[in-house]
Design an enzyme around this catalytic site. Structure first.
Site, short mmCIF file in Angstrom:
data_model
loop_
_atom_site.label_atom_id
_atom_site.label_comp_id
_atom_site.label_asym_id
_atom_site.label_seq_id
_atom_site.Cartn_x
_atom_site.Cartn_y
_atom_site.Cartn_z
N LYS A 5 1.09 -1.22 -0.08
CA LYS A 5 -0.15 -0.07 -0.39
C LYS A 5 1.18 1.18 0.30
CE LYS A 5 -3.91 2.96 0.94
NZ LYS A 5 -2.97 3.77 0.35
N ARG A 24 -4.31 7.70 -5.86
CA ARG A 24 -4.96 6.55 -6.37
C ARG A 24 -4.98 7.37 -8.11
NH1 ARG A 24 -9.17 2.95 -4.50
NH2 ARG A 24 -9.89 1.99 -6.08
N GLU A 84 -1.45 3.45 -7.80
CA GLU A 84 -1.08 3.80 -6.83
C GLU A 84 -0.16 5.30 -7.63
OE1 GLU A 84 -2.03 5.59 -2.83
OE2 GLU A 84 -3.54 4.54 -4.61
#
Length: 193
Positions: A25, A30, A75
């Site tokens: 992550k 995004r 991302e």
């Protein structure tokens, strides 16, 4: 877009799925990339058009996405050009809000894109396909440019110790942690566990 929720622990997250893929992550923004032939559009999670702010990402998408048309999600993070290290989201946000001197910002804060999903491919919506199928299609569609335009780093495992090591590597790289996803799940809009 599909959004995640925090799990109480890595063990709980792994226990909640039968077959898991664990992805880094990243501490970024995004980004949804739409490709139709040579035309590329970039959107944030709130569907703000940021195509103009990221000409480097547009060029990489044009070169690296092998499909005629597709929608991929990932991302976007900023890179320190002198060290190659990934920078925190706050630095990337300078590019998102930028209206002027965009080329200077591209040089000072180059972007890295880490793709984790594909939801549309050459006329077919992929929402009903499993995470595993979508990841396989994403691997087929992306011709990676290592360190700049690539798939998210991931591991397929249910082993808690292997998951912990992967999680620690993500933290050591100054990223937010990991995402635990169900390989058998379709794409789900909104928040989910």
């Amino acid at each position: 877009v599909m959004l995640a929720e925090k799990a109480p622990s890595l063990e709980d997250a792994l226990a909640s799925v039968e077959r898991a893929i664990i992805e880094v992550k990243y501490d970024g923004a995004r980004l949804q990339i739409h490709k139709d032939g040579d035309r590329i559009w970039l959107f944030t999670r709130r569907l703000e058009d940021v195509t103009r702010q990221f000409p480097d990402v547009v060029d990489m998408a044009r070169r690296c996405l092998k499909a005629g048309s597709c929608v991929v999600e990932g991302e976007c993070v900023a890179i320190d050009p002198s060290t190659g290290r990934l920078l925190p989201f706050q630095r990337l946000s300078q590019r998102i809000q930028r209206k002027y001197e965009i080329e200077r910002m591209v040089r000072e804060l180059p972007a890295q894109v880490n793709l984790f999903d594909i939801v549309y491919l050459d006329g077919e919506m992929l929402f009903d396909r499993t995470q595993e199928e979508r990841r396989r299609l994403l691997e087929e569609v992306v011709d990676p440019l290592p360190g700049r335009f690539q798939l998210t780093e991931a591991v397929v495992t249910k082993d808690v110790e292997e998951a912990r090591r992967f999680y620690q590597r993500a933290l050591d790289a100054n990223q937010e942690g990991v995402m635990v996803k169900n390989l058998d799940a379709p794409y789900m809009f909104g928040r989910h566990v």
